[in-house]
Structure formats: structure tokens, C-alpha cells
Design a protein around this motif. Sequence first.
Motif, PDB file in Angstrom:
ATOM      1  N   ALA A 174       0.820  -1.216   0.000  1.00  0.00           N
ATOM      2  CA  ALA A 174       0.000   0.000   0.000  1.00  0.00           C
ATOM      3  C   ALA A 174       0.854   1.266   0.000  1.00  0.00           C
ATOM      4  N   ALA A 175       1.824   1.332   0.914  1.00  0.00           N
ATOM      5  CA  ALA A 175       2.635   2.550   1.007  1.00  0.00           C
ATOM      6  C   ALA A 175       3.484   2.723  -0.257  1.00  0.00           C
ATOM      7  N   TYR A 176       4.023   1.608  -0.777  1.00  0.00           N
ATOM      8  CA  TYR A 176       4.841   1.682  -1.991  1.00  0.00           C
ATOM      9  C   TYR A 176       3.994   2.176  -3.175  1.00  0.00           C
ATOM     10  N   CYS A 177       2.808   1.545  -3.361  1.00  0.00           N
ATOM     11  CA  CYS A 177       1.932   1.956  -4.470  1.00  0.00           C
ATOM     12  C   CYS A 177       1.553   3.430  -4.325  1.00  0.00           C
ATOM     13  N   ALA A 178       1.242   3.846  -3.098  1.00  0.00           N
ATOM     14  CA  ALA A 178       0.849   5.245  -2.869  1.00  0.00           C
ATOM     15  C   ALA A 178       2.012   6.187  -3.173  1.00  0.00           C
ATOM     16  N   SER A 179       3.217   5.815  -2.733  1.00  0.00           N
ATOM     17  CA  SER A 179       4.373   6.696  -2.953  1.00  0.00           C
ATOM     18  C   SER A 179       4.677   6.834  -4.441  1.00  0.00           C
ATOM     19  N   LYS A 180       4.604   5.736  -5.184  1.00  0.00           N
ATOM     20  CA  LYS A 180       4.948   5.794  -6.610  1.00  0.00           C
ATOM     21  C   LYS A 180       3.813   6.412  -7.427  1.00  0.00           C
ATOM     22  N   GLY A 181       2.566   6.219  -6.965  1.00  0.00           N
ATOM     23  CA  GLY A 181       1.451   6.950  -7.586  1.00  0.00           C
ATOM     24  C   GLY A 181       1.666   8.439  -7.399  1.00  0.00           C
ATOM     25  N   GLY A 182       2.168   8.815  -6.229  1.00  0.00           N
ATOM     26  CA  GLY A 182       2.487  10.221  -5.957  1.00  0.00           C
ATOM     27  C   GLY A 182       3.572  10.734  -6.883  1.00  0.00           C
ATOM     28  N   VAL A 183       4.560   9.895  -7.168  1.00  0.00           N
ATOM     29  CA  VAL A 183       5.641  10.311  -8.082  1.00  0.00           C
ATOM     30  C   VAL A 183       5.073  10.568  -9.489  1.00  0.00           C
ATOM     31  N   ILE A 184       4.156   9.702  -9.923  1.00  0.00           N
ATOM     32  CA  ILE A 184       3.555   9.883 -11.263  1.00  0.00           C
ATOM     33  C   ILE A 184       2.770  11.205 -11.305  1.00  0.00           C
TER      34      ILE A 184
END
Length: 254
Positions: free
Chosen positions: A157-167
Motif C-alpha cells: 500500500a505505502a509503496y503503491c501510494a508513494s509511486k502513484g504520488g511520483v507519477i
Amino acid sequence: MCIELFQLRDKVAIVTGASRGLGKAMAMALAEVGANIVLVGRNKEKQAEAEKEIADFGVKTLPVLADVTKQEDVEVVVSKTLETFGKIDILVNNVGTYIGKPIVESTTEDWYNLINTNLTSTYLCSRAVGKHMVDRQKGKVINMAAALGALGANNAAAYCASKGGVIQLTRALAVEWAKYNINVNAIAPGTMETEITKAMLEDPTVRKAVLSKIPLKRTGQPSDLAGVVIFLASQASDYITGQTLFVDGGFSVQ
Ligand SMILES: NC(=O)c1ccc[n+]([C@@H]2O[C@H](COP(=O)([O-])OP(=O)(O)OC[C@H]3O[C@@H](n4cnc5c(N)ncnc54)[C@H](OP(=O)(O)O)[C@@H]3O)[C@@H](O)[C@H]2O)c1
């Protein structure tokens, strides 16, 4: 003539997390087409080893020890780069980490660690380097997203959220900085063979499961990012901004 579009002779590129893995491979690719490289990381020995390999391409190198989750360290990276080279043409925000846990077992510290390492570092470095690029009215920023920044996944969850944030940061900065002639794009790898994925891919059951979801039927190698990073750092991509290029063997398209 077209090949000249990909030349980075005398350009200056800051690559965060250049001491190993994908960052090192991208730094080597940029150096091979002529860019001088500022290597940013926390481990002196690993950084020195990488610097030697990069310098073999005949370019200038500047190693800077810094934790890019800290604003004061990021400011040192920028000031040392400007002192040494007088300009910054390319920023590769590569630093990132992964913690895989069911969310109910994760701690608030896990969350902040991932968000700070993957997303806040990208914000801090982009802001600090961006000030200089805005003044120069030119620049190329390349952010390291992940295929999982656009997809859901178990225990991530945190990884997906962080990389979604990068996009999303990539899209927003692309719009904000278009008037300054600064291109901001992202690379979204799938499963690549580096230290982050080593333990996971050593388990034959996991490897089989991972491969079953990749249409090209292989994991990525760090060298698979070479062409993409050169493209996004060079004149060849001048009319591309705000985009995320998925380098994942087709993982994200099915
Ligand atoms: N490997 C994959 O399958 C995969 C897939 C999708 C996306 N990605 C993304 O690609 C990027 C690179 O991944 P990788 O697999 O090459 O990782 P890696 O092998 O763990 O390398 C990470 C690099 O970042 C540096 N680093 C970590 N935290 C830092 C900090 N706070 N300040 C400065 N440097 C720091 C590390 O050096 P020091 O420890 O010396 O500081 C190292 O050079 C990450 O953003 C990752 O999320 C990887």
C-alpha cells in the motif's frame, strides 16, 4: 544526423542513488553519451566503486554523500554541483526503497520511511534543482516511478501510494514548468534484477509467479533502462513532458 539528438556531451546530470542498481546503470548510460555525472548516495565505498566505473567513460564525476530525504543535504548537493560545474542540465530522481507488509501489520514509521524516501526526496530534489533550471529556462527532470504506481498490489500500500504520488508529481511539475522549457517525465519499471528484488526472486515459486505476469517472459535488467534514460535526458524527447514510460516487459498492459 538523428543520432546527434541523443548526445549529452558536456551536459551535467545529477543522479540520486547512483551507487548501485538502476541508478548506477542510468548514470553509466548518461556518461556513455557524454554527460558529466554527480553521484548522490549515502555509502562512501559503494559510491567510490560506481564513480570509478562511470569515470571510465572519460567524463567528469562528482561524488556527493547525502541523504536526499533531508532538505539541508539536498541543498549541499545542488551547491556543490554548481560550484564544480556551474550548471545542472539533468536531474534523475532515482532514490527509492520498498517495504512489503500487509497494511495492518505496518507501522507509521514504515509509512513515513517509504513516503519520505520515494516521494519527499523527489519533491526536495526537484524543488532545489528546479530553482536553478527555472533561472536557466531549461532542464530535464526524470523521476523514478514504478509500474505499481499505477496498479494495486498485495502488501504494497505505502509503496503503491508513494509511486502513484511520483507519477502525479511528474504531471503537475510538467505543467508548472512547461513555460520554463523544463521537461519532467517519469520511468516506471516493472520487476528489475537489483538488490531490492534479489531475495524475492531467489525463491523459485515467487520467480515463477512474477514471470507468469510478464508478457515478455523475463525480469528486467538495470541495462534495460539505458535507452529510456538517454532518450528522456536528451533533445530527442524535447516535445514530451508529463509522461510516464513503463519499462516492464508488458506487465502493466494486461
Ligand atoms: N528494482 C525494481 O524492481 C524496481 C521496480 C520499480 C521501481 N524501482 C525503483 O527504482 C529505483 C532504484 O531501485 P533499485 O532497485 O536500483 O534500488 P537499490 O538497489 O536499493 O538502490 C537504491 C539506491 O538509492 C540510494 N539511496 C537509498 N536511500 C537513499 C537516501 N535516503 N539518500 C540517498 N541515497 C539513497 C542507495 O544508496 P545508499 O544506500 O548508499 O544511500 C542506492 O544507491 C527506486 O526508486 C525503486 O523504487 C525499482
